[in-house]
Design a protein around this motif. Structure first.
Motif, PDB file in Angstrom:
ATOM      1  N   VAL A 151      67.815  87.379  12.072  1.00  0.00           N
ATOM      2  CA  VAL A 151      68.014  89.150  13.306  1.00  0.00           C
ATOM      3  C   VAL A 151      66.825  90.173  13.016  1.00  0.00           C
ATOM      4  N   THR A 152      66.313  90.372  13.782  1.00  0.00           N
ATOM      5  CA  THR A 152      65.468  91.735  13.393  1.00  0.00           C
ATOM      6  C   THR A 152      64.974  93.143  14.613  1.00  0.00           C
ATOM      7  N   GLY A 153      65.367  93.842  14.601  1.00  0.00           N
ATOM      8  CA  GLY A 153      64.808  94.612  15.928  1.00  0.00           C
ATOM      9  C   GLY A 153      66.055  94.593  16.898  1.00  0.00           C
ATOM     10  N   GLN A 154      65.293  96.004  18.047  1.00  0.00           N
ATOM     11  CA  GLN A 154      66.382  96.327  18.637  1.00  0.00           C
ATOM     12  C   GLN A 154      65.817  96.008  20.556  1.00  0.00           C
ATOM     13  N   GLY A 155      66.218  96.063  21.210  1.00  0.00           N
ATOM     14  CA  GLY A 155      65.962  95.189  22.352  1.00  0.00           C
ATOM     15  C   GLY A 155      66.310  94.329  23.275  1.00  0.00           C
ATOM     16  N   PRO A 156      65.040  93.690  23.710  1.00  0.00           N
ATOM     17  CA  PRO A 156      65.417  92.788  24.239  1.00  0.00           C
ATOM     18  C   PRO A 156      65.448  91.181  23.565  1.00  0.00           C
ATOM     19  N   ASP A 157      65.721  90.008  24.598  1.00  0.00           N
ATOM     20  CA  ASP A 157      65.966  89.062  22.486  1.00  0.00           C
ATOM     21  C   ASP A 157      64.845  88.007  23.186  1.00  0.00           C
ATOM     22  N   VAL A 158      64.335  87.985  21.965  1.00  0.00           N
ATOM     23  CA  VAL A 158      63.270  87.443  21.958  1.00  0.00           C
ATOM     24  C   VAL A 158      63.568  85.701  20.828  1.00  0.00           C
ATOM     25  N   ILE A 159      63.305  84.462  21.116  1.00  0.00           N
ATOM     26  CA  ILE A 159      63.881  83.253  20.344  1.00  0.00           C
ATOM     27  C   ILE A 159      62.638  83.169  20.025  1.00  0.00           C
TER      28      ILE A 159
END
Length: 303
Positions: free
Chosen positions: A46-54
């Protein structure tokens, strides 16, 4: 009728998959375990911040196939990068025996729910694209939007337009068994012969060969069997998730663009929620062969 040349080129993709198609480097050392219900099937970084993208890689692929996409998005999105157990050197975990794809989709559903992700965007390449379609069909609440990168609802139509699950099972089983019983030398030699037909990028080609050699032959063979015997043709019309489907074409295939257009647009015609788009100058790994074009499509998809 689609001419034989593009079918042959796409069959090469399947044969290369049989030879353990993989991609782009070793498994991320910083991978973190997913919740216990899903941990045996894959890990997630898991990397970054904001809306989730898989982000889901393809058969025998490394999670590193998404490295450029992670760099592109991590300042604005929270990326969940999947590494399927047994691919690209990852421990086989619960994929040590039995089916691979459906249990991994079930585990992904568990991960989304336990992590309390709210309608994440899902991007999947090849087998990962099939998994995305299955997730959207079986658990529509899990997927806010879907990008499918060079995948078909039923891969076995590349053997024959009249193929059915039952008719393809003997061939799929033979391919599974061949992969499972492949000696290391033959496994490695197969990569050098086939990967040039899947990746144009010299850097990507080198990494793809290394990662595919590192994939577990048994997990790869069983996942290939699952892939070839999964038929979503009668189900994709029920998928209402907004979807973008990207497919490649390159003049080196010797096939006209129109043949590729007919294959992919025809396959996704029942799915009215899908927008189908061709990316020129690319083989199977669009994100590596045409990174700028792929990045632009991802931006548009997430906008």
């Amino acid at each position: 009728m689609i001419c034989r040349r593009p079918s042959f080129h796409l069959m090469v993709v399947l044969l290369a998959i049989l030879a353990a198609i993989g991609v782009f480097g070793p498994v991320h050392a910083a991978s973190v375990a997913v919740p216990s219900a899903a941990a045996p099937r894959f890990t997630v970084e898991v990397t970054g911040q904001g809306p989730d993208v898989i982000l889901i890689p393809g058969l025998a692929s490394s999670a590193a196939v998404w490295d450029d996409t992670v760099k592109q998005l991590k300042g604005r999105y929270r990326l969940h990068v999947i590494q399927i157990a047994g691919f690209a050197g990852a421990p086989v975990g619960a994929n040590a025996e039995g089916p691979v794809i459906q249990p991994s989709v079930d585990a992904l559903d568990s991960y989304i729910k336990s992590a309390q992700l709210k309608s994440p965007a899902v991007i999947g390449h090849s087998m990962g694209g099939l998994m995305g379609l299955m997730l959207a069909r079986q658990h529509p609440e899990d997927v806010g939007r879907l990008m499918v990168v060079d995948s078909l609802p039923f891969y076995a139509v590349l053997f024959s337009p009249a193929a059915t699950v039952e008719s393809v099972k003997p061939q799929a089983a033979a391919m599974r068994d061949m992969a499972e019983n492949s000696p290391p030398e033959a496994w490695a030699a197969g990569q050098a012969r086939t990967m040039t037909r899947l990746v144009k990028s010299p850097t990507g080609l080198k990494s793809a060969t290394e990662a595919s050699v590192a994939s577990n032959p048994s997990v790869t063979g069983r996942a290939l069997y699952d892939d070839l015997t999964t038929d979503l043709r009668g189900e994709i019309a029920a998928i209402k998730t907004p979807t973008v489907m990207l497919y490649p074409w390159d003049e080196t295939t010797g096939a006209p663009q129109s043949a590729y257009d007919a294959l992919y647009t025809g396959a996704y015609a029942p799915m009215t929620s899908a927008k189908v788009k061709r990316i020129d100058g690319s083989l199977h790994f669009i994100m590596l062969d045409q990174p700028a074009a792929f990045a632009a499509e991802v931006e548009s998809f997430l906008r």
